[in-house]
Write a protein that holds these residues in place. Structure first.
Motif, PDB file in Angstrom:
ATOM      1  N   PHE A  47     -10.176  37.847 -55.953  1.00  0.00           N
ATOM      2  CA  PHE A  47     -10.025  36.713 -55.039  1.00  0.00           C
ATOM      3  C   PHE A  47     -11.384  36.206 -54.585  1.00  0.00           C
ATOM      4  O   PHE A  47     -12.274  36.998 -54.255  1.00  0.00           O
ATOM      5  CB  PHE A  47      -9.198  37.144 -53.834  1.00  0.00           C
ATOM      6  N   VAL A  48     -11.520  34.885 -54.535  1.00  0.00           N
ATOM      7  CA  VAL A  48     -12.744  34.252 -54.046  1.00  0.00           C
ATOM      8  C   VAL A  48     -12.473  33.437 -52.778  1.00  0.00           C
ATOM      9  O   VAL A  48     -13.116  33.629 -51.748  1.00  0.00           O
ATOM     10  CB  VAL A  48     -13.371  33.344 -55.122  1.00  0.00           C
ATOM     11  N   ALA A  49     -11.507  32.516 -52.852  1.00  0.00           N
ATOM     12  CA  ALA A  49     -11.220  31.647 -51.717  1.00  0.00           C
ATOM     13  C   ALA A  49      -9.853  31.019 -51.899  1.00  0.00           C
ATOM     14  O   ALA A  49      -9.363  30.895 -53.019  1.00  0.00           O
ATOM     15  CB  ALA A  49     -12.281  30.562 -51.584  1.00  0.00           C
ATOM     16  N   SER A  50      -9.252  30.623 -50.774  1.00  0.00           N
ATOM     17  CA  SER A  50      -7.982  29.911 -50.831  1.00  0.00           C
ATOM     18  C   SER A  50      -7.921  28.870 -49.735  1.00  0.00           C
ATOM     19  O   SER A  50      -8.643  28.955 -48.728  1.00  0.00           O
ATOM     20  CB  SER A  50      -6.797  30.881 -50.711  1.00  0.00           C
ATOM     21  N   ILE A  51      -7.055  27.896 -49.936  1.00  0.00           N
ATOM     22  CA  ILE A  51      -6.840  26.841 -48.948  1.00  0.00           C
ATOM     23  C   ILE A  51      -5.350  26.552 -48.908  1.00  0.00           C
ATOM     24  O   ILE A  51      -4.684  26.462 -49.944  1.00  0.00           O
ATOM     25  CB  ILE A  51      -7.676  25.595 -49.283  1.00  0.00           C
ATOM     26  N   SER A  52      -4.824  26.434 -47.704  1.00  0.00           N
ATOM     27  CA  SER A  52      -3.391  26.220 -47.555  1.00  0.00           C
ATOM     28  C   SER A  52      -2.990  24.818 -47.984  1.00  0.00           C
ATOM     29  O   SER A  52      -3.839  23.934 -48.151  1.00  0.00           O
ATOM     30  CB  SER A  52      -2.986  26.453 -46.102  1.00  0.00           C
ATOM     31  N   TRP A  53      -1.689  24.593 -48.145  1.00  0.00           N
ATOM     32  CA  TRP A  53      -1.194  23.286 -48.589  1.00  0.00           C
ATOM     33  C   TRP A  53      -1.584  22.179 -47.607  1.00  0.00           C
ATOM     34  O   TRP A  53      -1.790  21.049 -48.000  1.00  0.00           O
ATOM     35  CB  TRP A  53       0.323  23.335 -48.785  1.00  0.00           C
ATOM     36  N   SER A  54      -1.706  22.521 -46.326  1.00  0.00           N
ATOM     37  CA  SER A  54      -2.079  21.518 -45.330  1.00  0.00           C
ATOM     38  C   SER A  54      -3.579  21.271 -45.286  1.00  0.00           C
ATOM     39  O   SER A  54      -4.034  20.275 -44.721  1.00  0.00           O
ATOM     40  CB  SER A  54      -1.622  21.965 -43.941  1.00  0.00           C
ATOM     41  N   GLY A  55      -4.332  22.196 -45.850  1.00  0.00           N
ATOM     42  CA  GLY A  55      -5.780  22.105 -45.768  1.00  0.00           C
ATOM     43  C   GLY A  55      -6.356  22.645 -44.469  1.00  0.00           C
ATOM     44  O   GLY A  55      -7.569  22.684 -44.298  1.00  0.00           O
ATOM     45  N   LYS A  56      -5.492  23.098 -43.563  1.00  0.00           N
ATOM     46  CA  LYS A  56      -5.956  23.534 -42.253  1.00  0.00           C
ATOM     47  C   LYS A  56      -6.480  24.967 -42.261  1.00  0.00           C
ATOM     48  O   LYS A  56      -7.210  25.365 -41.356  1.00  0.00           O
ATOM     49  CB  LYS A  56      -4.817  23.404 -41.247  1.00  0.00           C
ATOM     50  N   ARG A  58      -8.309  28.186 -44.375  1.00  0.00           N
ATOM     51  CA  ARG A  58      -9.139  28.617 -45.484  1.00  0.00           C
ATOM     52  C   ARG A  58      -9.430  30.101 -45.349  1.00  0.00           C
ATOM     53  O   ARG A  58      -9.565  30.618 -44.243  1.00  0.00           O
ATOM     54  CB  ARG A  58     -10.458  27.840 -45.504  1.00  0.00           C
ATOM     55  N   ASP A  59      -9.541  30.752 -46.485  1.00  0.00           N
ATOM     56  CA  ASP A  59      -9.846  32.167 -46.496  1.00  0.00           C
ATOM     57  C   ASP A  59     -10.893  32.407 -47.571  1.00  0.00           C
ATOM     58  O   ASP A  59     -10.862  31.770 -48.623  1.00  0.00           O
ATOM     59  CB  ASP A  59      -8.579  32.977 -46.805  1.00  0.00           C
ATOM     60  N   TYR A  60     -11.806  33.325 -47.282  1.00  0.00           N
ATOM     61  CA  TYR A  60     -12.883  33.617 -48.217  1.00  0.00           C
ATOM     62  C   TYR A  60     -13.040  35.119 -48.384  1.00  0.00           C
ATOM     63  O   TYR A  60     -12.853  35.883 -47.426  1.00  0.00           O
ATOM     64  CB  TYR A  60     -14.211  33.044 -47.718  1.00  0.00           C
ATOM     65  N   GLY A  66     -19.738  32.163 -46.084  1.00  0.00           N
ATOM     66  CA  GLY A  66     -21.080  31.784 -45.657  1.00  0.00           C
ATOM     67  C   GLY A  66     -21.911  31.143 -46.753  1.00  0.00           C
ATOM     68  O   GLY A  66     -22.931  30.505 -46.469  1.00  0.00           O
ATOM     69  N   ARG A  67     -21.518  31.325 -47.988  1.00  0.00           N
ATOM     70  CA  ARG A  67     -22.261  30.720 -49.103  1.00  0.00           C
ATOM     71  C   ARG A  67     -21.486  29.599 -49.774  1.00  0.00           C
ATOM     72  O   ARG A  67     -22.092  28.647 -50.293  1.00  0.00           O
ATOM     73  CB  ARG A  67     -22.587  31.790 -50.167  1.00  0.00           C
ATOM     74  N   TRP A  68     -20.162  29.724 -49.787  1.00  0.00           N
ATOM     75  CA  TRP A  68     -19.337  28.795 -50.552  1.00  0.00           C
ATOM     76  C   TRP A  68     -18.299  28.128 -49.663  1.00  0.00           C
ATOM     77  O   TRP A  68     -17.980  28.634 -48.580  1.00  0.00           O
ATOM     78  CB  TRP A  68     -18.638  29.557 -51.673  1.00  0.00           C
ATOM     79  N   ALA A  69     -17.784  26.995 -50.159  1.00  0.00           N
ATOM     80  CA  ALA A  69     -16.782  26.265 -49.395  1.00  0.00           C
ATOM     81  C   ALA A  69     -15.695  25.736 -50.332  1.00  0.00           C
ATOM     82  O   ALA A  69     -16.008  25.110 -51.355  1.00  0.00           O
ATOM     83  CB  ALA A  69     -17.425  25.110 -48.645  1.00  0.00           C
ATOM     84  N   ILE A  70     -14.459  25.986 -49.935  1.00  0.00           N
ATOM     85  CA  ILE A  70     -13.318  25.461 -50.676  1.00  0.00           C
ATOM     86  C   ILE A  70     -12.812  24.222 -49.953  1.00  0.00           C
ATOM     87  O   ILE A  70     -12.788  24.176 -48.719  1.00  0.00           O
ATOM     88  CB  ILE A  70     -12.204  26.516 -50.827  1.00  0.00           C
ATOM     89  N   VAL A  79      -8.787  20.424 -56.143  1.00  0.00           N
ATOM     90  CA  VAL A  79      -9.400  21.392 -55.252  1.00  0.00           C
ATOM     91  C   VAL A  79     -10.791  21.692 -55.784  1.00  0.00           C
ATOM     92  O   VAL A  79     -11.032  21.626 -56.995  1.00  0.00           O
ATOM     93  CB  VAL A  79      -8.545  22.673 -55.134  1.00  0.00           C
ATOM     94  N   TYR A  80     -11.697  22.002 -54.865  1.00  0.00           N
ATOM     95  CA  TYR A  80     -13.092  22.188 -55.232  1.00  0.00           C
ATOM     96  C   TYR A  80     -13.624  23.507 -54.660  1.00  0.00           C
ATOM     97  O   TYR A  80     -13.119  24.019 -53.652  1.00  0.00           O
ATOM     98  CB  TYR A  80     -13.939  21.040 -54.683  1.00  0.00           C
ATOM     99  N   LEU A  81     -14.635  24.020 -55.301  1.00  0.00           N
ATOM    100  CA  LEU A  81     -15.355  25.176 -54.774  1.00  0.00           C
ATOM    101  C   LEU A  81     -16.845  24.871 -54.876  1.00  0.00           C
ATOM    102  O   LEU A  81     -17.408  24.832 -55.976  1.00  0.00           O
ATOM    103  CB  LEU A  81     -15.025  26.453 -55.546  1.00  0.00           C
TER     104      LEU A  81
END
Length: 125
Positions: A47-56, A58-60, A66-70, A79-81
């Motif tokens: 696992f690296v990162a996830s984002i919920s269907w609402s976009g509200k 995020r989990d890393y 601290g280094r990456w953003a979904i 979806v982007y990383l």
């Protein structure tokens, strides 16, 4: 049936950046929980990162926080990383994944039903 296509992988030097993209089709994107995983040959998908269907929400993973953003753009069904401060240990094949059951919070690859083909990221020292 959801189809996912990743892009944006490549080879960079330590400290560099890459932006991975994943385009979805065949489903209602706004109802999908989206995630990124990575895998090194011989190891389990991580696992690296996830984002919920609402976009509200995020989990890393610890390595990504601290280094990456979904992020997601529902208008583009994508979806982007954004990966900054890349390290050699980030070298892997990165996979986009989707869950259409409105679940959120799992870090297990077993919870995601749809997968892209993967995009390779190589970070050299």
């Amino acid at each position: 049936q959801v189809q996912l296509v990743e892009s944006g992988g490549g080879a960079v030097q330590t400290g560099g950046s890459l932006r991975l993209s994943c385009a979805a089709s065949g489903g209602t994107f706004s109802e999908l929980t989206m995630a990124w995983f990575r895998q090194v040959l011989g190891n389990e998908r991580e696992f690296v990162a996830s984002i919920s269907w609402s976009g509200k929400n995020r989990d890393y993973s610890d390595s990504a926080r601290g280094r990456w953003a979904i992020s997601r753009d529902d208008a583009k069904n994508s979806v982007y990383l954004q990966m900054d401060s890349l390290k050699p240990e980030d070298t892997a094949v990165y996979y986009c994944a989707a869950d259409d059951r409105r679940h959120y919070g799992s870090r297990s690859f077993l919870e995601f039903d749809y997968w892209g083909q993967g995009t390779k990221v190589t970070v050299s020292s």
